[in-house]
Design an enzyme around this catalytic site. Sequence first.
Site, PDB file in Angstrom:
ATOM      1  N   GLU A 228       0.890  -1.165   0.000  1.00  0.00           N
ATOM      2  CA  GLU A 228       0.000   0.000   0.000  1.00  0.00           C
ATOM      3  C   GLU A 228       0.924   1.210   0.000  1.00  0.00           C
ATOM      4  OE1 GLU A 228      -1.730   2.955   0.580  1.00  0.00           O
ATOM      5  OE2 GLU A 228      -2.184   2.440   2.647  1.00  0.00           O
ATOM      6  N   CYS A 262      -1.867   8.965   2.440  1.00  0.00           N
ATOM      7  CA  CYS A 262      -1.732   8.446   1.085  1.00  0.00           C
ATOM      8  C   CYS A 262      -2.989   8.741   0.268  1.00  0.00           C
ATOM      9  CB  CYS A 262      -1.414   6.959   1.098  1.00  0.00           C
ATOM     10  SG  CYS A 262      -2.474   6.018   2.187  1.00  0.00           S
TER      11      CYS A 262
HETATM   12  P1  NDP Z   1       9.233   4.880   4.067  1.00  0.00           P
HETATM   13  O1  NDP Z   1       8.589   4.143   2.978  1.00  0.00           O
HETATM   14  O2  NDP Z   1      10.709   5.040   4.038  1.00  0.00           O
HETATM   15  O3  NDP Z   1       8.845   4.211   5.474  1.00  0.00           O
HETATM   16  C1  NDP Z   1       7.747   3.337   5.665  1.00  0.00           C
HETATM   17  C2  NDP Z   1       8.220   2.075   6.393  1.00  0.00           C
HETATM   18  O4  NDP Z   1       9.092   1.329   5.541  1.00  0.00           O
HETATM   19  C3  NDP Z   1       9.037   2.367   7.647  1.00  0.00           C
HETATM   20  O5  NDP Z   1       8.780   1.374   8.606  1.00  0.00           O
HETATM   21  C4  NDP Z   1      10.460   2.276   7.141  1.00  0.00           C
HETATM   22  O6  NDP Z   1      11.403   2.016   8.169  1.00  0.00           O
HETATM   23  C5  NDP Z   1      10.352   1.118   6.181  1.00  0.00           C
HETATM   24  N1  NDP Z   1      11.368   1.083   5.142  1.00  0.00           N
HETATM   25  C6  NDP Z   1      12.018   2.108   4.556  1.00  0.00           C
HETATM   26  N2  NDP Z   1      12.868   1.658   3.608  1.00  0.00           N
HETATM   27  C7  NDP Z   1      12.748   0.314   3.588  1.00  0.00           C
HETATM   28  C8  NDP Z   1      13.370  -0.724   2.826  1.00  0.00           C
HETATM   29  N3  NDP Z   1      14.280  -0.449   1.896  1.00  0.00           N
HETATM   30  N4  NDP Z   1      13.012  -1.999   3.063  1.00  0.00           N
HETATM   31  C9  NDP Z   1      12.087  -2.289   4.005  1.00  0.00           C
HETATM   32  N5  NDP Z   1      11.485  -1.358   4.774  1.00  0.00           N
HETATM   33  C10 NDP Z   1      11.792  -0.066   4.555  1.00  0.00           C
HETATM   34  O7  NDP Z   1       8.548   6.284   4.173  1.00  0.00           O
HETATM   35  P2  NDP Z   1       9.176   7.660   4.695  1.00  0.00           P
HETATM   36  O8  NDP Z   1       8.853   7.776   6.115  1.00  0.00           O
HETATM   37  O9  NDP Z   1      10.606   7.815   4.364  1.00  0.00           O
HETATM   38  O10 NDP Z   1       8.352   8.675   3.810  1.00  0.00           O
HETATM   39  C11 NDP Z   1       8.778   8.934   2.474  1.00  0.00           C
HETATM   40  C12 NDP Z   1       7.615   9.049   1.551  1.00  0.00           C
HETATM   41  O11 NDP Z   1       6.882   7.829   1.513  1.00  0.00           O
HETATM   42  C13 NDP Z   1       6.573  10.065   1.931  1.00  0.00           C
HETATM   43  O12 NDP Z   1       6.941  11.342   1.552  1.00  0.00           O
HETATM   44  C14 NDP Z   1       5.365   9.548   1.203  1.00  0.00           C
HETATM   45  O13 NDP Z   1       5.419   9.935  -0.124  1.00  0.00           O
HETATM   46  C15 NDP Z   1       5.524   8.056   1.288  1.00  0.00           C
HETATM   47  N6  NDP Z   1       4.735   7.476   2.380  1.00  0.00           N
HETATM   48  C16 NDP Z   1       3.533   6.953   2.088  1.00  0.00           C
HETATM   49  C17 NDP Z   1       2.749   6.450   3.094  1.00  0.00           C
HETATM   50  C18 NDP Z   1       1.421   5.879   2.816  1.00  0.00           C
HETATM   51  O14 NDP Z   1       0.558   5.920   3.686  1.00  0.00           O
HETATM   52  N7  NDP Z   1       1.228   5.278   1.658  1.00  0.00           N
HETATM   53  C19 NDP Z   1       3.170   6.467   4.489  1.00  0.00           C
HETATM   54  C20 NDP Z   1       4.494   7.011   4.682  1.00  0.00           C
HETATM   55  C21 NDP Z   1       5.217   7.488   3.644  1.00  0.00           C
HETATM   56  P3  NDP Z   1      12.268   3.219   8.809  1.00  0.00           P
HETATM   57  O15 NDP Z   1      11.301   4.141   9.447  1.00  0.00           O
HETATM   58  O16 NDP Z   1      13.130   2.509   9.787  1.00  0.00           O
HETATM   59  O17 NDP Z   1      13.022   3.848   7.682  1.00  0.00           O
END
Ligand code: NDP
Length: 455
Positions: A228, A262
């Site tokens: 998602e 999102c």
């Molecule tokens: P991320 O996608 O980086 O974080 C979401 C989750 O994924 C966190 O638990 C993070 O861990 C983990 N994660 C990050 N990189 C990896 C990887 N390579 N492999 C496995 N898990 C991973 O979101 P951000 O917080 O950096 O936000 C960046 C952008 O993502 C936002 O600007 C937005 O565009 C989008 N976003 C979308 C969301 C939605 O609801 N669809 C929610 C949040 C973000 P950790 O925190 O330890 O990095």
Amino acid sequence: MAIATTNPTTGETLKTFTPATAAEIEQAIDRAAEAYGHYRHSEFSWRSQLMNRAADILDTNKKQYAQLMTLEMGKPIKSAIAEVEKCAWVCRYYAEHAEQFLADEVIETDASKSYVSYQPLGIVLAVMPWNFPFWQVFRFAAPTLMAGNVGLLKHASNVPQCALAIAEVFNEAGFPEAVFQTLLIGASQVAEVIEDDRVMAATLTGSEHAGASLAANAGKLIKKTLLELGGSDPYIVMPSAKLDDAVDVAVTARLLNNGQSCIAAKRFILDQEIAKNFTNKLLAKFKDLKIGDPMNENTNIGPLATPQILDDLDKQVSISINKGAKALIGGEKMGDRPGNFYPPTILTDIPFGSPAYGEELFGPVATVFVVENMHEAIALANSSEFGLGASAWTNDPIEQKHFIQDLQAGTVFINGMVKSDPRLPFGGIKKSGYGRELGKHGIHEFVNIKTVWLK
Ligand code: NDP
């Protein structure tokens, strides 16, 4: 990113956590595997009792959990309380319906009896984001645990106390030890978990980058994933719409959760006949919003969750303005205060190729586009690489039919704001991901749809 609680309103780091070691991850998976051995055989009625108890615990402690979310990621306290209430709702919803959703389905064939049986898969890993720190986890956990699976949570590194509090909810509700565990690990440790043979599947809510990385690792091992991801949802307004209603809802649809959702309405696609009127009304509403401490009940807009989110958004907006976009309000960081504050912003005249045209803006920035007719509105809406939700405002039945049929999105709302609801499936197409959460479809994602044939 360090695993820590940093108050986005002040920038102060309040508590840091040491990531779990490889040995601790191994122990957690051992415990989960052992718990699954028993838990998978438990009765639905018992699971329902536990899930209803989890709902009661959420209701009883909703203020405390809400304050924790607001402290760690800055959402206005009122919406944090509403989020906890929604978590209680999804627990009760699956407590009531899981058994019926997963009941055997008899299918007549040449067998004396043939049917489909829905059985749990085992350990499911959830990688979750910070924007709805409780809701994103409960909408995974309620169906997944009710189906007889066990859950491992890797939450975002900036909401560790929420992650621990959620595990405690399930614990206190009486779920057997290790049926739901929080692992405090960084993103780089996720691969290690997914590569373990006992972990059967994974779900991730977050960015495209994170989703692609998890799915690639899982794909190599032929493990099921649900993604998602982001969205750049269109909000289309046509001349027959009730304009004041469309404007009122637009404010919430764009700015809920300080704009970090999102399914927020991000691109306002307006028919030329009502565009000026709509934009002026929206501007007046944006001017009235109170920006400030999210713990204060009167605050509409709190800080963004992290300095990184603030910098990313600021860059996207300033590049767009340099390329020719106009800010009717906002458009610059608020340098006069600590914390990750960004003002409500409306951009118009957005040039093709600028970040505000094609990228997801994860913050309180509305982009406005003017079109000549419905066909142009649909084409512009579909030009995005995302396909999560879409909202269209019209009272013309023919237009409604076209929007429902032709908008490329996992969800279409007519004359309403896109929102998730435990009863309705939720998810996207294109780069917004795949698979569905919630509703009957959601609980079918992490089960073995087993065909049984007897003669
Ligand atoms: P991320 O996608 O980086 O974080 C979401 C989750 O994924 C966190 O638990 C993070 O861990 C983990 N994660 C990050 N990189 C990896 C990887 N390579 N492999 C496995 N898990 C991973 O979101 P951000 O917080 O950096 O936000 C960046 C952008 O993502 C936002 O600007 C937005 O565009 C989008 N976003 C979308 C969301 C939605 O609801 N669809 C929610 C949040 C973000 P950790 O925190 O330890 O990095």
